[in-house]
Design a protein around this motif. Structure first.
Motif, PDB file in Angstrom:
ATOM      1  N   GLN A   1       1.287  -4.982  -6.266  1.00  0.00           N
ATOM      2  CA  GLN A   1       2.471  -5.795  -5.998  1.00  0.00           C
ATOM      3  C   GLN A   1       3.855  -5.044  -5.849  1.00  0.00           C
ATOM      4  OE1 GLN A   1       2.515  -9.336  -6.048  1.00  0.00           O
ATOM      5  NE2 GLN A   1       0.261  -9.570  -6.082  1.00  0.00           N
ATOM      6  N   THR A   2       4.149  -4.084  -6.660  1.00  0.00           N
ATOM      7  CA  THR A   2       5.352  -3.289  -6.703  1.00  0.00           C
ATOM      8  C   THR A   2       5.003  -1.893  -6.612  1.00  0.00           C
ATOM      9  OG1 THR A   2       5.598  -2.940  -9.188  1.00  0.00           O
ATOM     10  CG2 THR A   2       6.094  -5.042  -8.359  1.00  0.00           C
ATOM     11  N   TRP A   3       6.094  -1.165  -6.173  1.00  0.00           N
ATOM     12  CA  TRP A   3       6.065   0.458  -6.022  1.00  0.00           C
ATOM     13  C   TRP A   3       5.663   1.023  -7.347  1.00  0.00           C
ATOM     14  CZ3 TRP A   3       4.381   4.511  -3.821  1.00  0.00           C
ATOM     15  CH2 TRP A   3       4.646   5.616  -4.443  1.00  0.00           C
ATOM     16  N   ASP A   4       6.395   0.615  -8.367  1.00  0.00           N
ATOM     17  CA  ASP A   4       6.131   1.230  -9.668  1.00  0.00           C
ATOM     18  C   ASP A   4       4.599   0.969 -10.197  1.00  0.00           C
ATOM     19  OD1 ASP A   4       8.857   2.150  -9.997  1.00  0.00           O
ATOM     20  OD2 ASP A   4       9.205   0.407 -11.646  1.00  0.00           O
ATOM     21  N   ALA A   5       4.075  -0.293  -9.943  1.00  0.00           N
ATOM     22  CA  ALA A   5       2.766  -0.525 -10.384  1.00  0.00           C
ATOM     23  C   ALA A   5       1.794   0.373  -9.469  1.00  0.00           C
ATOM     24  CB  ALA A   5       2.125  -1.926 -10.172  1.00  0.00           C
ATOM     25  N   LEU A   6       2.055   0.626  -7.993  1.00  0.00           N
ATOM     26  CA  LEU A   6       1.254   1.239  -7.281  1.00  0.00           C
ATOM     27  C   LEU A   6       1.375   2.876  -7.564  1.00  0.00           C
ATOM     28  CD1 LEU A   6       1.402   0.999  -3.510  1.00  0.00           C
ATOM     29  CD2 LEU A   6       1.086   3.007  -4.305  1.00  0.00           C
ATOM     30  N   ALA A   7       2.448   3.418  -7.985  1.00  0.00           N
ATOM     31  CA  ALA A   7       2.722   4.782  -8.418  1.00  0.00           C
ATOM     32  C   ALA A   7       2.182   5.075  -9.787  1.00  0.00           C
ATOM     33  CB  ALA A   7       4.247   5.141  -8.656  1.00  0.00           C
TER      34      ALA A   7
ATOM     35  N   LYS B   1       0.769  -1.230   0.238  1.00  0.00           N
ATOM     36  CA  LYS B   1      -0.202   0.026  -0.104  1.00  0.00           C
ATOM     37  C   LYS B   1       0.738   1.281   0.042  1.00  0.00           C
ATOM     38  CE  LYS B   1      -3.971  -1.530   2.268  1.00  0.00           C
ATOM     39  NZ  LYS B   1      -5.076  -1.211   3.259  1.00  0.00           N
ATOM     40  N   ALA B   2       0.282   2.270  -0.482  1.00  0.00           N
ATOM     41  CA  ALA B   2       0.980   3.510  -0.391  1.00  0.00           C
ATOM     42  C   ALA B   2       0.953   4.193   0.997  1.00  0.00           C
ATOM     43  CB  ALA B   2       0.455   4.365  -1.360  1.00  0.00           C
TER      44      ALA B   2
ATOM     45  N   ASP C   1       1.863  19.476  -5.158  1.00  0.00           N
ATOM     46  CA  ASP C   1       2.637  18.182  -5.316  1.00  0.00           C
ATOM     47  C   ASP C   1       2.039  17.409  -4.174  1.00  0.00           C
ATOM     48  OD1 ASP C   1       4.052  18.220  -7.510  1.00  0.00           O
ATOM     49  OD2 ASP C   1       5.715  18.868  -6.655  1.00  0.00           O
ATOM     50  N   PHE C   2       1.569  16.110  -4.235  1.00  0.00           N
ATOM     51  CA  PHE C   2       1.283  15.387  -3.131  1.00  0.00           C
ATOM     52  C   PHE C   2       2.309  14.320  -3.198  1.00  0.00           C
ATOM     53  CE2 PHE C   2      -1.587  13.272  -6.013  1.00  0.00           C
ATOM     54  CZ  PHE C   2      -1.308  11.846  -5.901  1.00  0.00           C
ATOM     55  N   TYR C   3       2.582  13.773  -1.735  1.00  0.00           N
ATOM     56  CA  TYR C   3       3.588  12.807  -1.695  1.00  0.00           C
ATOM     57  C   TYR C   3       3.380  11.553  -1.193  1.00  0.00           C
ATOM     58  CZ  TYR C   3       6.143  17.180  -2.450  1.00  0.00           C
ATOM     59  OH  TYR C   3       6.356  18.464  -2.905  1.00  0.00           O
ATOM     60  N   ALA C   4       3.703  10.420  -1.892  1.00  0.00           N
ATOM     61  CA  ALA C   4       3.194   9.091  -1.468  1.00  0.00           C
ATOM     62  C   ALA C   4       4.471   8.222  -1.521  1.00  0.00           C
ATOM     63  CB  ALA C   4       2.377   8.532  -2.363  1.00  0.00           C
ATOM     64  N   GLY C   5       4.781   7.040  -0.844  1.00  0.00           N
ATOM     65  CA  GLY C   5       5.938   6.265  -0.781  1.00  0.00           C
ATOM     66  C   GLY C   5       5.473   4.876  -0.351  1.00  0.00           C
TER      67      GLY C   5
END
Length: 115
Positions: free
Chosen positions: A94-100, A2-3, A33-37
Protein backbone atom coordinates in the motif's frame (compact mmCIF):
# COMPACT_ATOMS: atom_id res chain seq x y z
CA UNK A 1 1.81 0.13 -5.52
CA UNK A 2 4.61 -1.84 -7.16
CA UNK A 3 8.36 -1.32 -7.03
CA UNK A 4 10.19 -0.24 -10.14
CA UNK A 5 13.67 -1.67 -10.69
CA UNK A 6 16.53 0.74 -11.37
CA UNK A 7 19.44 -1.69 -11.78
CA UNK A 8 22.28 -2.79 -9.55
CA UNK A 9 25.91 -1.91 -8.96
CA UNK A 10 28.77 -4.15 -7.84
CA UNK A 11 30.42 -2.49 -4.84
CA UNK A 12 33.73 -4.37 -4.71
CA UNK A 13 36.28 -2.11 -6.43
CA UNK A 14 38.29 -5.04 -7.75
CA UNK A 15 35.17 -6.50 -9.41
CA UNK A 16 33.71 -3.40 -11.06
CA UNK A 17 35.56 -3.62 -14.37
CA UNK A 18 33.63 -4.46 -17.52
CA UNK A 19 33.69 -8.16 -18.15
CA UNK A 20 34.81 -9.14 -14.64
CA UNK A 21 34.37 -12.86 -14.01
CA UNK A 22 35.36 -14.88 -10.95
CA UNK A 23 38.22 -17.36 -11.33
CA UNK A 24 35.77 -20.15 -10.46
CA UNK A 25 32.16 -19.54 -11.62
CA UNK A 26 30.93 -21.86 -8.86
CA UNK A 27 32.95 -20.33 -5.98
CA UNK A 28 32.54 -16.56 -5.68
CA UNK A 29 31.17 -13.70 -3.61
CA UNK A 30 30.60 -10.01 -4.25
CA UNK A 31 28.61 -7.13 -2.77
CA UNK A 32 25.93 -5.20 -4.60
CA UNK A 33 23.45 -2.41 -4.14
CA UNK A 34 20.27 -2.81 -6.12
CA UNK A 35 17.93 0.09 -6.62
CA UNK A 36 14.15 0.17 -6.44
CA UNK A 37 11.63 2.94 -6.21
CA UNK A 38 8.07 4.02 -6.75
CA UNK A 39 7.95 6.88 -9.16
CA UNK A 40 10.94 9.05 -9.95
CA UNK A 41 13.39 8.13 -7.17
CA UNK A 42 15.09 4.93 -6.04
CA UNK A 43 16.47 3.64 -2.75
CA UNK A 44 19.44 1.31 -2.31
CA UNK A 45 19.22 -2.25 -1.01
CA UNK A 46 22.54 -3.90 -0.07
CA UNK A 47 23.14 -7.61 -0.63
CA UNK A 48 25.89 -10.18 -0.89
CA UNK A 49 25.80 -12.44 -3.94
CA UNK A 50 27.57 -15.76 -3.55
CA UNK A 51 27.73 -19.31 -4.77
CA UNK A 52 26.51 -22.16 -2.56
CA UNK A 53 30.11 -23.35 -2.23
CA UNK A 54 31.31 -19.97 -0.94
CA UNK A 55 28.33 -19.65 1.38
CA UNK A 56 29.08 -23.03 2.94
CA UNK A 57 32.77 -22.19 3.30
CA UNK A 58 31.82 -19.11 5.31
CA UNK A 59 28.88 -20.45 7.33
CA UNK A 60 29.02 -24.25 7.51
CA UNK A 61 30.27 -24.27 11.09
CA UNK A 62 27.76 -21.81 12.51
CA UNK A 63 24.06 -21.18 12.78
CA UNK A 64 23.02 -18.21 10.68
CA UNK A 65 20.02 -16.35 9.35
CA UNK A 66 21.35 -14.55 6.29
CA UNK A 67 19.32 -11.47 5.45
CA UNK A 68 20.60 -9.87 2.29
CA UNK A 69 22.32 -12.94 0.83
CA UNK A 70 21.53 -14.00 -2.72
CA UNK A 71 22.74 -17.50 -3.53
CA UNK A 72 23.52 -18.02 -7.20
CA UNK A 73 24.45 -21.57 -8.36
CA UNK A 74 26.94 -20.28 -10.91
CA UNK A 75 28.09 -16.81 -11.90
CA UNK A 76 25.57 -15.17 -14.25
CA UNK A 77 25.03 -11.40 -14.17
CA UNK A 78 22.11 -11.62 -16.61
CA UNK A 79 20.34 -14.03 -14.26
CA UNK A 80 21.06 -11.69 -11.33
CA UNK A 81 19.60 -8.71 -13.19
CA UNK A 82 16.53 -10.73 -14.22
CA UNK A 83 16.01 -11.99 -10.65
CA UNK A 84 16.16 -8.48 -9.20
CA UNK A 85 13.88 -7.06 -11.91
CA UNK A 86 11.27 -9.78 -11.30
CA UNK A 87 11.55 -9.35 -7.54
CA UNK A 88 10.83 -5.64 -7.82
CA UNK A 89 8.08 -6.01 -10.42
CA UNK A 90 6.31 -8.65 -8.31
CA UNK A 91 6.52 -6.85 -4.96
CA UNK A 92 3.45 -4.82 -4.00
CA UNK A 93 2.26 -2.93 -0.94
CA UNK A 94 0.00 0.00 0.00
CA UNK A 95 2.87 2.41 0.79
CA UNK A 96 6.50 2.79 -0.24
CA UNK A 97 7.72 2.04 3.29
CA UNK A 98 5.73 -1.21 3.40
CA UNK A 99 6.98 -2.16 -0.06
CA UNK A 100 10.60 -1.35 0.83
CA UNK A 101 10.34 -3.44 4.00
CA UNK A 102 9.31 -6.40 1.84
CA UNK A 103 12.37 -5.85 -0.37
CA UNK A 104 14.45 -5.53 2.81
CA UNK A 105 14.20 -9.31 3.19
CA UNK A 106 16.33 -9.65 0.05
CA UNK A 107 18.61 -6.63 0.43
CA UNK A 108 19.15 -4.40 3.44
CA UNK A 109 17.19 -1.20 2.75
CA UNK A 110 19.23 1.93 3.38
CA UNK A 111 16.34 3.53 5.32
CA UNK A 112 15.04 0.49 7.28
CA UNK A 113 16.15 2.12 10.53
CA UNK A 114 13.50 4.83 10.21
CA UNK A 115 10.48 2.50 10.08
Amino acid sequence: MKASYHGYRILDHDKQGAGWQPDDPEDFEFSIDFYAGSGCGADAFAAEVCSPRRFLKKHATSLCSPQGVLIMPSFDLVALDNFLRELCENTEAQTWDALALKLNATGRWEFAHRT
